[in-house]
Scaffold this active site. Structure first.
Site: not given
Ligand SMILES: *[C@@H]1O[C@H](CO)[C@@H](O)[C@H](O)[C@H]1NC(C)=O
Length: 473
Positions: A151, A193
């Site tokens: 992430h 991301c």
């Protein structure tokens, strides 16, 4: 998207990288998966697959350093105990590729932190936590491949334990590697991301080339999710891979050697159709004339197209919904329903915290922010909260951002199995902290003032989370 001229020189760079792969002694690789928890299955499957790809490229095992929590293969939720799959498989049962077999992990468990990653890549072997003790020992003629999967957010990526890895610290480590002559060329593949926000300061002649799964303002995507997460007739119950990662690794797997790698970025860019693959830094290793390069056609067979891709930020919700809909039997349904409610409640609670944070930041400044209005040709007042929440300012004050990001990780409630205040969903609000920092002079706030505001909202939210009754099924 990449300009054609950049692709040309990038490809030359990769050609050289590929050619060097045959000179095994000079290649080093560090691979890190930054998450834990079964709903993050895909990151560790990607990491073990990357390990296998490096072996196949001819990188000796003692030149590969792998760190990951290693809680997935043996998880009670894993329908194939002791195995990890990075691709759906429905052919002869038992013939699916288990990427966990032979995947040698150097550092696992709670010691996998951003700090450890920085030590390993800068070759600092002092005070290492228990593990293989390996750190990067590459020299000035060597080629180094770094791969991070997890992430991310505007200006940082996560690790399964401890605080986030901020762009400022990653940049400093890369600089240190350069100063201490730890590579001739360094190639960094990053899946996260907003990973396009992690390499803003690479020099065009710095011999570091970074390729990211997404640009600075969008999610990267998980893939082989939902009904595509099936191996030998059984659903794994979590996404099997990430779109960018499986794109480059499956490209390697089809094994067309140097030529394939030379066009890899082209093919990966095409296949990664939900986000924008970006490159940063030195795309001009020009020892190989571009003219020598025969660009391979971008042909993607249907079966190679990534199936069932889902925005990383939504994967916990997607997975919980899917698992609830497909749960069999009352008891399993109840457990899945409870999990789904928890994911939803957590998301709402996170949204509430960051909206309150915008309110506190704008307090007394409701009419201060102005933006140029092109039609009126004048400055117009904008709604402060709206601007703080939704604008996409570029990070200039990274000291401020690092301080606020750290305040969230240390004081906001840990939700969904995260080790600190950030989780895969609320990390999208890192951009909001960038906005706060970039507006702080107009808002008449010092960094310390903003930190106090962040801590105040986070601590209040943590207290509320403690006081909240557990969800009763
Ligand atoms: C290596 O790590 C140790 C322990 O964290 C630290 O004190 C030291 O400054 C580091 N050395 C270098 C050269 O960065």
């Amino acid at each position: 998207m990449l300009a054609p001229k950049i692709i040309g020189s990038l490809v030359a760079a990769l050609l050289q990288f590929a050619a060097a792969a045959h000179d095994a002694a000079s290649i080093w690789a560090v691979i890190a998966a930054g998450s834990k928890g079964f709903y993050n299955y895909r990151h560790q499957a990607d990491a073990c697959h990357a390990y296998q790809v490096m072996l196949k490229r001819g990188v000796p095992a003692d030149h590969i350093i792998l760190m990951m929590q290693d809680d997935i293969a043996r998880s009670g939720q894993n329908p194939f105990p002791g195995k990890l799959f990075n691709k759906p498989h429905n052919a002869t049962p038992g013939s699916a590729v288990d990427v966990y077999a032979g995947c040698k992990i150097d550092y696992s468990g709670d010691i996998v932190t951003a700090d450890l990653f920085l030590k390993v890549i800068t070759g600092n072997a002092s005070a290492l936590p228990p593990g293989s003790g390996k750190v990067l020992k590459s020299g000035k003629n060597d080629r180094v491949f770094l791969n991070f999967i997890d992430h991310g957010a505007a200006g940082f990526v996560m690790f399964p334990n401890g605080p986030e890895l901020h762009v400022q610290d990653l940049h400093a480590a890369l600089q240190k590697m350069q100063e201490t002559q730890m590579f001739n060329e360094l190639l960094f593949y990053m899946e996260a991301c907003e990973s396009g926000s992690m390499f803003p300061n690479l020099k065009v002649d710095g011999k570091v080339l970074a390729v990211t799964a997404s640009n600075a303002q969008e999610s990267s995507w998980g893939t082989y999710c939902g009904e595509d997460a099936i191996v030998d007739g059984r659903n794994i119950g979590s996404c099997l891979g990430d779109l960018f990662s499986v794109a480059w690794m499956e490209d390697d797997d089809i094994g067309t050697g140097g030529e394939t790698i030379s066009g890899q970025i082209d093919r990966v860019t095409t296949r990664t159709d939900k986000s924008h693959v970006c490159t940063f830094g030195d795309v001009s290793f020009k020892t190989e004339p571009v003219a020598d390069f025969k660009r391979s056609e971008v042909v993607i067979r249907d079966e190679e197209k990534a199936l069932g891709s889902v925005d990383s930020r939504d994967i916990p919700l997607f997975t919980a919904t899917y698992n609830y809909e497909h749960a069999k039997g009352t008891e399993a349904k109840d457990v899945a329903w409870s999990r789904l409610q928890e994911v939803k409640t957590d998301r709402e609670a996170d949204e509430a915290v960051f909206h309150l944070l915008a309110t506190s930041t704008c307090k007394g400044n409701e009419r201060t922010l102005k933006r140029w209005d092109f039609t009126k040709r004048d400055f117009e007042e904008v709604d402060c909260e709206e601007a703080i929440i939704s604008e996409k300012r570029q990070m200039k004050d990274s000291d401020c951002h690092k301080a606020l990001a750290r305040a969230v990780s240390t004081t906001c409630p840990a939700r969904g199995g995260a080790s600190g205040g950030w989780n895969g969903y609320n990390m999208k609000y890192s951009q909001m902290l960038v906005n706060m920092c970039e507006e702080r002079l107009v808002l008449k706030k010092e960094i310390a003032d903003l930190e106090v505001i962040v801590r105040g909202e986070c601590i209040a939210a943590s207290q509320a989370a403690l006081a909240a009754p557990d969800i009763v099924v």
